[in-house]
Scaffold this active site. Structure first.
Site, PDB file in Angstrom:
ATOM      1  CD  GLU A  40      -2.950  -0.845  -0.117  1.00 49.08           C
ATOM      2  OE1 GLU A  40      -2.979   0.261  -0.675  1.00 49.08           O
ATOM      3  OE2 GLU A  40      -3.607  -1.829  -0.523  1.00 49.08           O
ATOM      4  CE1 TYR A 123      -6.773   2.937  -0.538  1.00 54.43           C
ATOM      5  CE2 TYR A 123      -4.419   3.168  -0.126  1.00 54.43           C
ATOM      6  CZ  TYR A 123      -5.472   2.486  -0.697  1.00 54.43           C
ATOM      7  OH  TYR A 123      -5.237   1.344  -1.391  1.00 54.43           O
ATOM      8  CG  ASP A 141      -7.829   4.242  -4.533  1.00 52.46           C
ATOM      9  OD1 ASP A 141      -9.068   4.204  -4.652  1.00 52.46           O
ATOM     10  OD2 ASP A 141      -7.065   3.568  -5.237  1.00 52.46           O
TER      11      ASP A 141
END
Length: 353
Positions: A40, A123, A141
């Site tokens: 991520e 996020y 996102d």
DNA sequence: AATTCGTGGCC
DNA sequence: TGGCCAAGAAT
């Protein structure tokens, strides 16, 4: 907010489509929170195809959270070399050390806790919690904002933070408790593969029947997004201070542009000032005993917000025993490849070696 | 809220 | 070819 019926259609269609069409990506092989975390961070503002080789090398070098926690700063930044947004690597390393020291090496599974870690915003927190821990948390996102913008015909500027807040409320409403990780990834996968920024593939979209933009023919008008300002032009000089087979390099500060990366000594030059005059003043200010200045070449490099017009100036250092400025080091030419240089400096080095 | 943080690929 | 964009966070 969409009706309960619409919510159920979206959940079912998106999950069915995702489970059929999901890409076989290296971070989808297991649900190790550490591996999800690394992926991520790397994927922030970075394309999947760019990330894949970095991810493979990084996890090969640091297979577990403790391996990364025990690594040196130089190892980590070198592993990140060329990927950009280098503060991500520093924040990740710092946060992983924090988890190793204060959380027994277990990635926190609560929003409040994980959000305190460096480099983890709403996020990334939502992505890790939902994908690795099956927690119902929004992970909004750029893909998800684009999908929602079209699906519900939301005209708000997606560059605004307030718009993301709205989208997160919608996501809370949509995420099914039985499959939060798959659903969040389905939204992103849809944005990446079907609901693309340009010319979305609406004819293959699993939620076409409930898409507001499609029914009104607005898919090419949405989402709305304010244009970014053009990069500011700056003239800079890279110094190539040679003595024999050694060269002077500079470690950039741990905040700001290219944080923590190695660089050639860099100085901004005033408009209208000649490169050799800039070099002269630079050496004078740093009390560097150098001579034989030569302009080697010029190049340009565009960052997101800066446009560097670069002059490479070589000089010969006449006495290598002078006191080095803070953060400077001598490097053997043969050792330059072992240091982490951002791409702009790699481009310069290519012209010099 | 608006900026600052990289880089490469695409049409 | 150059503008646009990509699984954002920190300030």
């Amino acid at each position: 907010m969409p009706s309960e019926e619409t919510v159920e259609v979206i959940q079912r269609e998106l999950l069915d489509w995702y489970r059929e069409h999901r890409r076989d990506l290296p971070w989808r092989k297991d649900k190790d929170p550490y591996r999800i975390w690394v992926s991520e961070i790397m994927l922030q503002q970075t394309r999947v195809d760019t990330v894949i080789p970095y991810y493979e090398r990084f996890l090969n070098q640091f297979p577990t959270l403790n391996d990364l926690a025990n690594a040196t700063d130089d190892q980590v930044i070198k592993a990140w070399e060329g990927l950009g947004y280098y503060s991500r690597a520093r924040n990740l390393h710092s946060a992983v050390k924090e988890v190793a020291a204060n959380y027994g090496g277990k990635v926190p599974d609560e929003l409040k806790t994980i959000s305190k870690l460096k480099g983890i915003g709403l996020y990334t927190a939502g992505a890790i919690l939902s994908i690795a821990y099956d927690k119902k948390a929004p992970a909004v996102d750029g893909n998800v904002m684009r999908v929602f913008s079209r699906l519900f015909a939301i005209p708000d500027d997606i560059a605004r933070q307030s718009t993301r807040k709205k989208m997160e409320l919608i996501a809370e409403h949509l995420i099914p408790a039985h499959a939060p990780g798959d659903f969040n990834q389905a939204l992103m996968e849809l944005g990446a593969m079907i609901c693309t920024p340009q010319s979305p593939h609406c004819l293959f979209c699993p939620v076409q029947t409930v898409c507001h933009a499609f029914h009104e023919g607005l898919q090419d008008e949405l989402p709305r997004k304010k244009k970014a300002k053009p990069p500011v032009q700056v003239n800079v000089l890279f110094a190539w201070f040679l003595q024999g087979d050694k060269v002077l390099i500079e470690k950039r500060p741990d905040t700001g542009l290219l944080a923590g990366m190695w660089a050639l000594p860099t100085v901004e030059q005033q408009a209208g000032e000649s490169p050799l005059r800039t070099m002269e003043k630079f050496c004078d200010k740093k009390t560097i005993p150098a001579t034989n200045y030569i302009v080697k070449s010029q190049l340009e490099h565009i960052f997101s917000h800066l446009h560097w017009k670069i002059v490479l100036v070589q000089a010969e250092v006449t006495d290598s025993t002078f006191p080095l400025p803070e953060g400077w080091e001598w490097s053997e030419l043969d050792d330059l490849h072992t240091k982490a240089f951002a791409n702009v400096y790699r481009k310069a080095l290519k012209n010099l070696l």
